[in-house]
Design a protein around this motif. Structure first.
Motif, PDB file in Angstrom:
ATOM      1  N   ALA A 159     -58.588  61.932 -11.713  1.00  0.00           N
ATOM      2  CA  ALA A 159     -59.917  62.012 -12.680  1.00  0.00           C
ATOM      3  C   ALA A 159     -59.168  61.689 -13.946  1.00  0.00           C
TER       4      ALA A 159
ATOM      5  N   THR B 228     -62.669  67.245  -3.126  1.00  0.00           N
ATOM      6  CA  THR B 228     -63.750  66.556  -3.637  1.00  0.00           C
ATOM      7  C   THR B 228     -64.738  66.201  -2.733  1.00  0.00           C
TER       8      THR B 228
ATOM      9  N   ASP C  23     -65.346  60.013 -11.956  1.00  0.00           N
ATOM     10  CA  ASP C  23     -66.348  60.894 -12.183  1.00  0.00           C
ATOM     11  C   ASP C  23     -67.154  60.659 -13.495  1.00  0.00           C
TER      12      ASP C  23
ATOM     13  N   ALA D  27     -69.034  62.838 -14.735  1.00  0.00           N
ATOM     14  CA  ALA D  27     -69.732  64.083 -15.488  1.00  0.00           C
ATOM     15  C   ALA D  27     -69.002  64.194 -16.799  1.00  0.00           C
TER      16      ALA D  27
ATOM     17  N   ARG E   7     -67.736  60.019  -7.599  1.00  0.00           N
ATOM     18  CA  ARG E   7     -68.064  61.480  -7.201  1.00  0.00           C
ATOM     19  C   ARG E   7     -69.585  61.539  -7.125  1.00  0.00           C
ATOM     20  N   GLN E   8     -70.225  60.723  -7.955  1.00  0.00           N
ATOM     21  CA  GLN E   8     -71.796  60.716  -7.949  1.00  0.00           C
ATOM     22  C   GLN E   8     -72.213  60.005  -6.544  1.00  0.00           C
TER      23      GLN E   8
END
Length: 762
Positions: free
Chosen positions: A14, A49, A335, A337, A354-355
């Motif tokens: 990440a 993850t 990611d 986020a 990630r989404q």
């Protein structure tokens, strides 16, 4: 019940943890054990993850320290003779010598590198020999599987199939197909499958990405033969045959006829193939539905994807479905986020890796338990999809009106190449075999720190501008002292050749951590094209004009071409790519005109992605090449005859598109040829490429500094193919990733090589 799966996850971490580990190791600040430990931590995080997101078959073996194709070459024992030297003390040294070259102990260039299908990921091209000996070397992979089994009960090793592995490599010293080695290689894959069965593996992801290509009868027969031969070794292991980036098309009946337990369909780039697949899937086979785009950043239209999945459920039942991404998420940022640079409206339209895992899990649950089980998530998704579709920010009437006004005349230079060449030579007065570089110079720690401080507001704009001018002064002085003929300003103000322009063009947003791997430790952060594109003001003129004021030699204006900006960005998927590309071309055309007006006589408009954007199937290529060539010509044809237009392309196979490269009508093209030992130049010679060409004489992706004699040898090969009056001398790519010590040494050798060959030609 349908099963949530994933074809692969980004390797870099990440926060690009793997990049920093690799670069520390290469610099000698950490040892091999620290590298392995750090890499294992990144890998473990990736696994956790995916499990936490609801992925039920955990991919294992998709992680790599540099490149997965190189990994598989080593797993089957294919180390070229030169790299078997005892001067390479460890297997890790051997691995990185093959990947990036070395001058520690042994003096070895890197293996050839090229693009992974039509992506911006680069893989290391395996070298096969006629007397090739294969030997299984799978201990590390088996250890990874054991470690993953402690996290997830159902792990799915990702295996690069033997037919694709061979065809992705080159059989050196022979005109035969690498498939002549297939039976030898299958002995190793038999051993591998036996060991996977003994390890308790239930499913293997059997990647044969060549199924996305036009296959000849030999390749089709090889696929069938390979799986029939391997069947007895499988035991209880099931295979999901996987390809991506395109529809299976005429290869679809072949895929389902093979001895496999499931077939994966990329339904993002080949949605039409599902109906045919439902007619060919055998009763004992499952379908893997690639419903989530692994290559782009837009949220999946879950309602539409669910409708597609329900078609398959109605035909074969949900218990025979695997739900996943279109391809590995290697090509997606990690990611969303932590993103703070992207405004809230555009961010609400996006999904990173990630989404995308969440989207896969939502779709799987909706199939298994009904849409009502995820009603809230589906409603939120539908609202985001509709908001993007109706947003005023995605459509600009002025841009669209200008785009509609493009005429055939706007795609042509004032005169033909020969007329331009005469005027340019009179204007520039360059020697035979002129020397230049591709654009960028080392982005040192000081440069990166100054840029970061400016962006954070810790360095005032005036101070930052003074810093950039000082770096530019030093860069110009260094080039003059080396004796380079056509200079560049060094690009110290630029973070990346595409992102820099994305930051200044309307219709783009840039992310803070949207990194993806390009090769090895090299990561790029593609900007995101969400709306109509235009240039609100000049982007490069001030710094280029300043650099030109420092020297009497010509300084190249450095621009990135419209096709490359398009394909090295995350592209809007709500209008034809051609339209977006032509909007970008108009912006670059304006910039080129402004550079010319500022007194810049040489302008380079780089198009390294031209070949990358080529559709995988022959039937689709002509239409793409027409609009891609037109876009470059639109960007480059607004200048006068005496202004010399350069372009640059690298790390791809050019020969099949040489007519289109010639149709660009660039005055000078520079290409990568050093890793292939000028092999790529042969096609330009056979084709009788009409304009000037600069074949790269050394590999900038390696820290190795080649000797002058080595470059002289390459230039002699070039002179045998291209008339010297049309040859330039340059590195094979930009120098931003290298250090000044090696850059100056290599460029000094390059200039000396050019002088030596000039003398030989006199």
């Amino acid at each position: 019940m349908a099963i949530a799966t994933n074809l692969g996850f980004p390797r870099i971490g990440a926060k690009r943890e793997l990049k920093w580990l690799l670069e520390k190791y290469w610099k000698g600040s950490i040892g091999a054990e620290d590298l392995r430990t750090g890499a294992e931590q990144v890998r473990q995080t990736n696994w956790k993850t995916q499990v936490e997101a609801g992925i039920e078959q955990l991919p294992v073996g998709d992680f790599s320290l540099y490149d997965h194709v190189l990994d598989w070459a080593l797993r089957v024992g294919a180390v070229p003779a030169a790299y078997q030297t005892s001067q390479l003390v460890s297997e890790l040294d051997r691995y990185f010598a093959m990947a990036r070259g070395t001058q520690k102990g042994a003096d070895l260039p890197a293996l050839e590198m090229t693009k992974w299908f039509n992506t911006n990921y680069h893989y290391i091209v395996p070298e096969w020999s006629a007397d090739q000996v294969f030997e299984l070397n799978a201990d590390a992979l088996l250890a990874e599987i054991a470690a993953a089994q402690a996290i997830a009960p159902d792990v799915r090793p990702v295996v690069l199939g033997p037919v694709s592995l061979l065809l992705l490599g080159k059989l050196k010293g022979s005109s035969a197909s690498p498939l002549v080695l297939l039976d030898k290689l299958l002995l190793v894959y038999q051993q591998l499958l036996t060991k996977l069965n003994e390890a308790g593996v239930k499913w293997v992801q059997w990647d044969e990405p060549i199924l996305a290509l036009d296959l000849n009868e030999e390749a089709q027969a090889a696929l069938k033969h390979s799986l029939e031969t391997l069947s007895p070794a499988r035991g209880q292991v099931k295979l999901v045959l996987t390809s991506y980036f395109e529809s299976l098309r005429e290869n679809l009946p072949l895929a389902f006829s093979l001895d496999v337990d499931a077939v994966h369909l990329d339904l993002v780039y080949g949605p039409e193939q599902l109906s045919a697949a439902l007619q060919h899937v055998r009763p004992e086979q499952s379908l893997s539905l690639g419903l989530v785009d692994g290559r782009n950043v837009w949220k999946t239209d879950l309602a539409k994807a669910l409708e597609t999945a329900q078609e398959a459920v109605a035909a074969i039942g949900k218990e025979r479905l695997l739900i996943g991404g279109s391809c590995s998420l290697l090509h997606s940022p990690v990611d969303l986020a932590g993103e703070t640079e992207i405004d809230a409206e555009v961010k609400s339209w996006l999904a990173f890796a990630r989404q995308k895992l969440d989207e896969i899990a939502i779709l799987t649950r909706a199939i298994n338990e009904g849409p009502e089980s995820v009603a809230k998530q589906l409603q939120e998704n539908a609202a985001a999809i509709e908001a993007r579709r109706t947003s005023r920010r995605t459509h600009n009437p002025e841009v669209r009106n200008r785009h509609q006004s493009i005429t055939p005349e706007s795609l042509c230079r004032q005169s033909d190449y020969q007329t331009r060449k005469s005027q340019q030579q009179q204007h520039l007065n360059l020697p035979l075999l002129p020397t230049t570089t591709i654009g960028s110079f080392p982005q040192t720690t000081e440069v990166r720190q100054a840029r970061a401080a400016f962006r954070k507001g810790d360095l005032p704009a005036d101070d930052y501008q003074q810093f950039l001018q000082t770096e530019t002064q030093k860069c110009i002085a260094r080039q003059e002292s080396l004796g380079i003929d056509v200079l560049v300003h060094g690009e110290f103000e630029r973070n990346d050749m595409v992102e820099y322009f994305g930051e200044q063009l309307e219709g783009f947003v840039v992310s803070k951590n949207g990194w993806v791997q390009s090769y090895g430790s090299r990561c790029v952060k593609p900007p995101i094209i969400f709306g109509d594109v235009y240039r609100p003001q000049a982007m490069t003129v001030e710094m280029t004009k300043y650099a030109q004021s420092l020297t009497s030699k010509p300084v190249k204006g450095m621009l990135t071409g419209p096709v490359t900006i398009l394909f090295w960005s995350f592209i809007r998927d709500d209008q034809p790519r051609r339209d977006t590309c032509e909007q970008i071309a108009l912006a670059i055309r304006d910039e080129a005109s402004d550079l010319e007006a500022a007194g810049i006589g040489v302008i380079q408009i780089d198009e390294p992605a031209l070949r990358e954007g080529l559709p995988l199937r022959d039937a689709d290529q002509a239409a793409y090449l027409r609009w891609a060539v037109d876009a470059f010509r639109l960007a480059s044809s607004g200048v006068a005859n005496q202004t010399q237009i350069h372009t640059h392309m690298c790390y791809c196979e050019f020969n099949e598109i040489l007519p289109s490269i010639a149709a660009l009508d660039a005055d000078v093209i520079s290409i990568e040829t050093s890793r292939s030992q000028m092999e790529l130049l042969d096609g330009f010679g056979s084709f009788q490429y009409p304009n000037e060409i600069g074949p790269g004489v050394y590999d900038i992706h390696s820290p190795r500094v080649p000797a002058t004699s080595e470059m002289v040898g390459l230039l002699k090969k070039a002179v045998d193919v291209i008339p010297p009056q049309r040859l330039w001398v340059n590195p094979d790519c930009g120098l931003k990733t290298r250090g000044w010590v090696e850059v100056e040494a290599a460029l000094q050798a390059m200039v000396e090589a050019a002088r030596e060959v000039r003398t030989l030609l006199a």
